[in-house]
Design a protein around this motif. Structure first.
Motif, PDB file in Angstrom:
ATOM      1  N   GLU A  15      90.603   2.728  67.770  1.00  0.00           N
ATOM      2  CA  GLU A  15      89.498   2.324  68.639  1.00  0.00           C
ATOM      3  C   GLU A  15      89.796   1.049  69.414  1.00  0.00           C
ATOM      4  N   ALA A  16      90.991   0.560  69.370  1.00  0.00           N
ATOM      5  CA  ALA A  16      91.325  -0.699  70.030  1.00  0.00           C
ATOM      6  C   ALA A  16      91.195  -0.608  71.536  1.00  0.00           C
ATOM      7  N   ASP A  17      91.413   0.581  72.094  1.00  0.00           N
ATOM      8  CA  ASP A  17      91.318   0.721  73.552  1.00  0.00           C
ATOM      9  C   ASP A  17      89.912   0.465  74.054  1.00  0.00           C
ATOM     10  N   LYS A  18      88.918   0.704  73.248  1.00  0.00           N
ATOM     11  CA  LYS A  18      87.535   0.512  73.672  1.00  0.00           C
ATOM     12  C   LYS A  18      87.218  -0.968  73.887  1.00  0.00           C
ATOM     13  N   PHE A  19      87.929  -1.826  73.158  1.00  0.00           N
ATOM     14  CA  PHE A  19      87.567  -3.231  73.169  1.00  0.00           C
ATOM     15  C   PHE A  19      88.487  -4.082  74.027  1.00  0.00           C
ATOM     16  N   ARG A  20      89.275  -3.490  74.855  1.00  0.00           N
ATOM     17  CA  ARG A  20      90.132  -4.262  75.745  1.00  0.00           C
ATOM     18  C   ARG A  20      89.252  -4.999  76.747  1.00  0.00           C
ATOM     19  N   SER A  21      89.664  -6.183  77.080  1.00  0.00           N
ATOM     20  CA  SER A  21      88.865  -7.009  77.963  1.00  0.00           C
ATOM     21  C   SER A  21      89.730  -7.503  79.113  1.00  0.00           C
ATOM     22  N   ASN A  22      89.116  -7.704  80.232  1.00  0.00           N
ATOM     23  CA  ASN A  22      89.839  -8.250  81.371  1.00  0.00           C
ATOM     24  C   ASN A  22      89.609  -9.753  81.512  1.00  0.00           C
ATOM     25  N   VAL A  23      88.990 -10.357  80.512  1.00  0.00           N
ATOM     26  CA  VAL A  23      88.726 -11.794  80.539  1.00  0.00           C
ATOM     27  C   VAL A  23      89.935 -12.498  79.943  1.00  0.00           C
ATOM     28  N   SER A  24      90.521 -13.393  80.710  1.00  0.00           N
ATOM     29  CA  SER A  24      91.684 -14.117  80.206  1.00  0.00           C
ATOM     30  C   SER A  24      91.222 -15.401  79.532  1.00  0.00           C
ATOM     31  N   PRO A  25      91.952 -15.851  78.532  1.00  0.00           N
ATOM     32  CA  PRO A  25      91.570 -17.101  77.867  1.00  0.00           C
ATOM     33  C   PRO A  25      91.769 -18.283  78.801  1.00  0.00           C
ATOM     34  N   PRO A  26      91.082 -19.370  78.542  1.00  0.00           N
ATOM     35  CA  PRO A  26      91.244 -20.545  79.411  1.00  0.00           C
ATOM     36  C   PRO A  26      92.664 -21.097  79.281  1.00  0.00           C
ATOM     37  N   PRO A  27      93.161 -21.729  80.330  1.00  0.00           N
ATOM     38  CA  PRO A  27      94.520 -22.284  80.260  1.00  0.00           C
ATOM     39  C   PRO A  27      94.602 -23.399  79.229  1.00  0.00           C
ATOM     40  N   ARG A  28      95.773 -23.545  78.636  1.00  0.00           N
ATOM     41  CA  ARG A  28      95.969 -24.595  77.635  1.00  0.00           C
ATOM     42  C   ARG A  28      95.952 -25.959  78.302  1.00  0.00           C
ATOM     43  N   GLU A  29      95.433 -26.915  77.558  1.00  0.00           N
ATOM     44  CA  GLU A  29      95.412 -28.279  78.084  1.00  0.00           C
ATOM     45  C   GLU A  29      96.825 -28.843  78.024  1.00  0.00           C
ATOM     46  N   ARG A  30      97.168 -29.593  79.043  1.00  0.00           N
ATOM     47  CA  ARG A  30      98.490 -30.222  79.057  1.00  0.00           C
ATOM     48  C   ARG A  30      98.504 -31.385  78.083  1.00  0.00           C
ATOM     49  N   ALA A  31      99.646 -31.568  77.443  1.00  0.00           N
ATOM     50  CA  ALA A  31      99.783 -32.676  76.502  1.00  0.00           C
ATOM     51  C   ALA A  31      99.813 -33.988  77.276  1.00  0.00           C
ATOM     52  N   SER A  32      99.181 -34.997  76.703  1.00  0.00           N
ATOM     53  CA  SER A  32      99.169 -36.304  77.357  1.00  0.00           C
ATOM     54  C   SER A  32     100.521 -36.978  77.151  1.00  0.00           C
ATOM     55  N   ALA A  33     100.729 -38.052  77.872  1.00  0.00           N
ATOM     56  CA  ALA A  33     101.997 -38.784  77.768  1.00  0.00           C
ATOM     57  C   ALA A  33     102.181 -39.345  76.361  1.00  0.00           C
ATOM     58  N   GLY A  34     101.106 -39.778  75.746  1.00  0.00           N
ATOM     59  CA  GLY A  34     101.183 -40.292  74.380  1.00  0.00           C
ATOM     60  C   GLY A  34     101.590 -39.214  73.377  1.00  0.00           C
ATOM     61  N   GLN A  35     101.060 -38.004  73.561  1.00  0.00           N
ATOM     62  CA  GLN A  35     101.417 -36.909  72.669  1.00  0.00           C
ATOM     63  C   GLN A  35     102.889 -36.523  72.833  1.00  0.00           C
ATOM     64  N   ILE A  36     103.347 -36.490  74.073  1.00  0.00           N
ATOM     65  CA  ILE A  36     104.753 -36.158  74.316  1.00  0.00           C
ATOM     66  C   ILE A  36     105.659 -37.228  73.724  1.00  0.00           C
ATOM     67  N   ALA A  37     105.286 -38.490  73.897  1.00  0.00           N
ATOM     68  CA  ALA A  37     106.086 -39.578  73.338  1.00  0.00           C
ATOM     69  C   ALA A  37     106.084 -39.525  71.809  1.00  0.00           C
ATOM     70  N   GLY A  38     104.950 -39.212  71.214  1.00  0.00           N
ATOM     71  CA  GLY A  38     104.864 -39.114  69.764  1.00  0.00           C
ATOM     72  C   GLY A  38     105.714 -37.986  69.222  1.00  0.00           C
ATOM     73  N   ARG A  39     105.675 -36.830  69.876  1.00  0.00           N
ATOM     74  CA  ARG A  39     106.493 -35.698  69.437  1.00  0.00           C
ATOM     75  C   ARG A  39     107.976 -36.013  69.581  1.00  0.00           C
ATOM     76  N   SER A  40     108.326 -36.679  70.666  1.00  0.00           N
ATOM     77  CA  SER A  40     109.730 -37.045  70.864  1.00  0.00           C
ATOM     78  C   SER A  40     110.181 -38.035  69.793  1.00  0.00           C
ATOM     79  N   LEU A  41     109.322 -38.990  69.474  1.00  0.00           N
ATOM     80  CA  LEU A  41     109.664 -39.982  68.454  1.00  0.00           C
ATOM     81  C   LEU A  41     109.836 -39.332  67.081  1.00  0.00           C
ATOM     82  N   VAL A  42     108.976 -38.397  66.749  1.00  0.00           N
ATOM     83  CA  VAL A  42     109.103 -37.693  65.476  1.00  0.00           C
ATOM     84  C   VAL A  42     110.398 -36.881  65.448  1.00  0.00           C
TER      85      VAL A  42
END
Length: 79
Positions: A15-42
């Motif tokens: 029954e999966a075909d019945k529930f297909r949707s044409n609504v796309s999820p919202p775009p992902r938020e971009r990582a901030s400069a602090g998050q990128i720097a933190g990931r790089s540091l780790v």
């Protein structure tokens, strides 16, 4: 008119075909400069730790020559 589908073991798959949707999820938020720097540091900390462990462990892993002077106890001397 209607084609009969093969039976499937799980009803929700059939029954999966019945529930297909044409609504796309919202775009992902971009990582901030602090998050990128933190990931790089780790990441750099992890890599530096692995390299340091390798450098400190290399002498123990190397097959050096046998020591020139071996100690013997007095008990092994024949009196």
């Amino acid at each position: 008119m209607f084609r009969r589908r093969e039976p499937v073991p799980f009803a929700f798959i059939a029954e999966a075909d019945k529930f297909r949707s044409n609504v796309s999820p919202p775009p992902r938020e971009r990582a901030s400069a602090g998050q990128i720097a933190g990931r790089s540091l780790v990441g750099l900390t992890v890599v530096a730790g692995l390299v340091g462990a390798l450098l400190l462990g290399m002498p123990a892993l190397s097959s050096g020559q046998a020591p020139a002077h071996t100690q013997q106890s007095e008990a092994s001397d024949g009196r």
